[in-house]
Design a protein around this motif. Structure first.
Motif, PDB file in Angstrom:
ATOM      1  N   GLN A   3     -24.249 -19.028 -26.705  1.00 22.67           N
ATOM      2  CA  GLN A   3     -25.006 -19.251 -25.481  1.00 22.67           C
ATOM      3  C   GLN A   3     -24.354 -18.499 -24.323  1.00 22.67           C
ATOM      4  O   GLN A   3     -23.133 -18.394 -24.252  1.00 22.67           O
ATOM      5  CB  GLN A   3     -25.061 -20.747 -25.167  1.00 22.67           C
ATOM      6  CG  GLN A   3     -25.822 -21.521 -26.208  1.00 22.67           C
ATOM      7  CD  GLN A   3     -25.388 -22.961 -26.257  1.00 22.67           C
ATOM      8  OE1 GLN A   3     -24.206 -23.236 -26.410  1.00 22.67           O
ATOM      9  NE2 GLN A   3     -26.332 -23.862 -26.161  1.00 22.67           N
ATOM     10  N   THR A   4     -25.199 -18.034 -23.411  1.00 19.96           N
ATOM     11  CA  THR A   4     -24.678 -17.383 -22.214  1.00 19.96           C
ATOM     12  C   THR A   4     -24.148 -18.454 -21.258  1.00 19.96           C
ATOM     13  O   THR A   4     -24.471 -19.642 -21.396  1.00 19.96           O
ATOM     14  CB  THR A   4     -25.770 -16.577 -21.497  1.00 19.96           C
ATOM     15  OG1 THR A   4     -26.749 -17.492 -20.972  1.00 19.96           O
ATOM     16  CG2 THR A   4     -26.436 -15.569 -22.425  1.00 19.96           C
ATOM     17  N   ASP A   5     -23.369 -18.017 -20.292  1.00 19.49           N
ATOM     18  CA  ASP A   5     -22.872 -18.959 -19.281  1.00 19.49           C
ATOM     19  C   ASP A   5     -24.032 -19.624 -18.560  1.00 19.49           C
ATOM     20  O   ASP A   5     -23.994 -20.833 -18.290  1.00 19.49           O
ATOM     21  CB  ASP A   5     -21.952 -18.254 -18.293  1.00 19.49           C
ATOM     22  CG  ASP A   5     -20.627 -17.852 -18.932  1.00 19.49           C
ATOM     23  OD1 ASP A   5     -20.331 -18.295 -20.066  1.00 19.49           O
ATOM     24  OD2 ASP A   5     -19.883 -17.095 -18.295  1.00 19.49           O
ATOM     25  N   ASP A   6     -25.064 -18.862 -18.232  1.00 23.14           N
ATOM     26  CA  ASP A   6     -26.224 -19.447 -17.548  1.00 23.14           C
ATOM     27  C   ASP A   6     -26.893 -20.509 -18.413  1.00 23.14           C
ATOM     28  O   ASP A   6     -27.332 -21.549 -17.906  1.00 23.14           O
ATOM     29  CB  ASP A   6     -27.230 -18.366 -17.161  1.00 23.14           C
ATOM     30  CG  ASP A   6     -26.756 -17.519 -15.995  1.00 23.14           C
ATOM     31  OD1 ASP A   6     -25.923 -17.996 -15.193  1.00 23.14           O
ATOM     32  OD2 ASP A   6     -27.222 -16.370 -15.871  1.00 23.14           O
ATOM     33  N   GLU A   7     -26.970 -20.268 -19.722  1.00 23.46           N
ATOM     34  CA  GLU A   7     -27.551 -21.269 -20.622  1.00 23.46           C
ATOM     35  C   GLU A   7     -26.673 -22.520 -20.684  1.00 23.46           C
ATOM     36  O   GLU A   7     -27.188 -23.639 -20.704  1.00 23.46           O
ATOM     37  CB  GLU A   7     -27.736 -20.679 -22.022  1.00 23.46           C
ATOM     38  CG  GLU A   7     -28.833 -19.652 -22.103  1.00 23.46           C
ATOM     39  CD  GLU A   7     -28.875 -18.911 -23.429  1.00 23.46           C
ATOM     40  OE1 GLU A   7     -29.971 -18.484 -23.806  1.00 23.46           O
ATOM     41  OE2 GLU A   7     -27.814 -18.754 -24.077  1.00 23.46           O
ATOM     42  N   LEU A   8     -25.370 -22.331 -20.705  1.00 23.78           N
ATOM     43  CA  LEU A   8     -24.463 -23.479 -20.744  1.00 23.78           C
ATOM     44  C   LEU A   8     -24.520 -24.303 -19.458  1.00 23.78           C
ATOM     45  O   LEU A   8     -24.259 -25.510 -19.478  1.00 23.78           O
ATOM     46  CB  LEU A   8     -23.024 -23.012 -20.999  1.00 23.78           C
ATOM     47  CG  LEU A   8     -22.740 -22.476 -22.396  1.00 23.78           C
ATOM     48  CD1 LEU A   8     -21.357 -21.852 -22.456  1.00 23.78           C
ATOM     49  CD2 LEU A   8     -22.882 -23.585 -23.435  1.00 23.78           C
ATOM     50  N   LEU A   9     -24.864 -23.649 -18.356  1.00 24.07           N
ATOM     51  CA  LEU A   9     -24.950 -24.350 -17.065  1.00 24.07           C
ATOM     52  C   LEU A   9     -26.368 -24.823 -16.738  1.00 24.07           C
ATOM     53  O   LEU A   9     -26.599 -25.358 -15.661  1.00 24.07           O
ATOM     54  CB  LEU A   9     -24.442 -23.442 -15.940  1.00 24.07           C
ATOM     55  CG  LEU A   9     -22.946 -23.131 -15.969  1.00 24.07           C
ATOM     56  CD1 LEU A   9     -22.600 -22.125 -14.870  1.00 24.07           C
ATOM     57  CD2 LEU A   9     -22.109 -24.393 -15.829  1.00 24.07           C
ATOM     58  N   ALA A  10     -27.284 -24.658 -17.674  1.00 22.48           N
ATOM     59  CA  ALA A  10     -28.682 -25.044 -17.447  1.00 22.48           C
ATOM     60  C   ALA A  10     -28.882 -26.515 -17.825  1.00 22.48           C
ATOM     61  O   ALA A  10     -29.442 -26.836 -18.863  1.00 22.48           O
ATOM     62  CB  ALA A  10     -29.618 -24.141 -18.243  1.00 22.48           C
ATOM     63  N   PHE A  11     -28.422 -27.403 -16.981  1.00 22.08           N
ATOM     64  CA  PHE A  11     -28.595 -28.832 -17.187  1.00 22.08           C
ATOM     65  C   PHE A  11     -28.895 -29.471 -15.838  1.00 22.08           C
ATOM     66  O   PHE A  11     -28.650 -28.887 -14.786  1.00 22.08           O
ATOM     67  CB  PHE A  11     -27.356 -29.472 -17.842  1.00 22.08           C
ATOM     68  CG  PHE A  11     -26.064 -29.150 -17.150  1.00 22.08           C
ATOM     69  CD1 PHE A  11     -25.633 -29.887 -16.061  1.00 22.08           C
ATOM     70  CD2 PHE A  11     -25.286 -28.087 -17.583  1.00 22.08           C
ATOM     71  CE1 PHE A  11     -24.445 -29.580 -15.420  1.00 22.08           C
ATOM     72  CE2 PHE A  11     -24.088 -27.774 -16.956  1.00 22.08           C
ATOM     73  CZ  PHE A  11     -23.675 -28.524 -15.872  1.00 22.08           C
ATOM     74  N   ASP A  12     -29.426 -30.669 -15.885  1.00 24.21           N
ATOM     75  CA  ASP A  12     -29.782 -31.396 -14.664  1.00 24.21           C
ATOM     76  C   ASP A  12     -28.505 -31.868 -13.970  1.00 24.21           C
ATOM     77  O   ASP A  12     -27.711 -32.601 -14.554  1.00 24.21           O
ATOM     78  CB  ASP A  12     -30.664 -32.582 -15.027  1.00 24.21           C
ATOM     79  CG  ASP A  12     -31.100 -33.394 -13.830  1.00 24.21           C
ATOM     80  OD1 ASP A  12     -30.897 -32.954 -12.679  1.00 24.21           O
ATOM     81  OD2 ASP A  12     -31.662 -34.488 -14.045  1.00 24.21           O
ATOM     82  N   THR A  13     -28.321 -31.447 -12.749  1.00 32.63           N
ATOM     83  CA  THR A  13     -27.124 -31.824 -11.992  1.00 32.63           C
ATOM     84  C   THR A  13     -27.394 -32.946 -10.993  1.00 32.63           C
ATOM     85  O   THR A  13     -26.479 -33.368 -10.293  1.00 32.63           O
ATOM     86  CB  THR A  13     -26.568 -30.603 -11.231  1.00 32.63           C
ATOM     87  OG1 THR A  13     -27.549 -30.139 -10.313  1.00 32.63           O
ATOM     88  CG2 THR A  13     -26.175 -29.491 -12.192  1.00 32.63           C
ATOM     89  N   SER A  14     -28.612 -33.436 -10.934  1.00 34.88           N
ATOM     90  CA  SER A  14     -28.969 -34.412  -9.903  1.00 34.88           C
ATOM     91  C   SER A  14     -28.184 -35.723 -10.005  1.00 34.88           C
ATOM     92  O   SER A  14     -27.982 -36.392  -8.996  1.00 34.88           O
ATOM     93  CB  SER A  14     -30.471 -34.693  -9.928  1.00 34.88           C
ATOM     94  OG  SER A  14     -30.854 -35.264 -11.165  1.00 34.88           O
ATOM     95  N   ASP A  15     -27.726 -36.090 -11.199  1.00 37.76           N
ATOM     96  CA  ASP A  15     -26.967 -37.336 -11.360  1.00 37.76           C
ATOM     97  C   ASP A  15     -25.458 -37.124 -11.322  1.00 37.76           C
ATOM     98  O   ASP A  15     -24.703 -38.083 -11.484  1.00 37.76           O
ATOM     99  CB  ASP A  15     -27.342 -38.021 -12.677  1.00 37.76           C
ATOM    100  CG  ASP A  15     -28.731 -38.629 -12.640  1.00 37.76           C
ATOM    101  OD1 ASP A  15     -29.224 -38.943 -11.536  1.00 37.76           O
ATOM    102  OD2 ASP A  15     -29.336 -38.788 -13.715  1.00 37.76           O
ATOM    103  N   LEU A  16     -25.015 -35.888 -11.125  1.00 36.55           N
ATOM    104  CA  LEU A  16     -23.586 -35.610 -11.088  1.00 36.55           C
ATOM    105  C   LEU A  16     -23.087 -35.779  -9.659  1.00 36.55           C
ATOM    106  O   LEU A  16     -23.511 -35.070  -8.755  1.00 36.55           O
ATOM    107  CB  LEU A  16     -23.298 -34.189 -11.590  1.00 36.55           C
ATOM    108  CG  LEU A  16     -23.747 -33.886 -13.015  1.00 36.55           C
ATOM    109  CD1 LEU A  16     -23.400 -32.452 -13.381  1.00 36.55           C
ATOM    110  CD2 LEU A  16     -23.115 -34.855 -14.003  1.00 36.55           C
TER     111      LEU A  16
END
Length: 89
Positions: A3-16
């Motif tokens: 996976q690319t870095d962008d794919e690895l960082l493609a998650f919902d951050t709203s609850d972090l």
């Protein structure tokens, strides 16, 4: 396929509560980038595990909810760079 870095960082951050994309990208480019990429992959696995736990019917609802929360918290901590060594690059 990796996976690319962008794919690895493609998650919902709203609850972090402590999400900082600049910190995450710096970690990817830093001395411990490979370790952080591994943490992000583990977090993806924990997400899948938490989702599967939510579908279980053989355990008490409170147990299931707590177990899911623990998995989600671990994924969040991994994503927020909490488990990277704090030594300078």
């Amino acid at each position: 396929m990796p996976q690319t870095d962008d794919e690895l960082l493609a998650f919902d951050t709203s609850d972090l509560e402590d999400w900082d994309e600049q910190r995450a990208r710096a970690a990817l480019g830093g001395r411990h980038g490979a370790l952080y990429r591994n943490h992000l992959r583990i977090a993806l696995h924990l997400d899948s595990w938490a989702e599967a736990e939510g579908r279980r019917t053989d355990v008490d609802a409170h147990y299931r909810a707590g177990y899911r929360q623990a998995l989600q918290d671990m994924a969040a901590f991994l994503r927020q760079t909490y488990y990277l060594p704090r030594d300078p690059d």
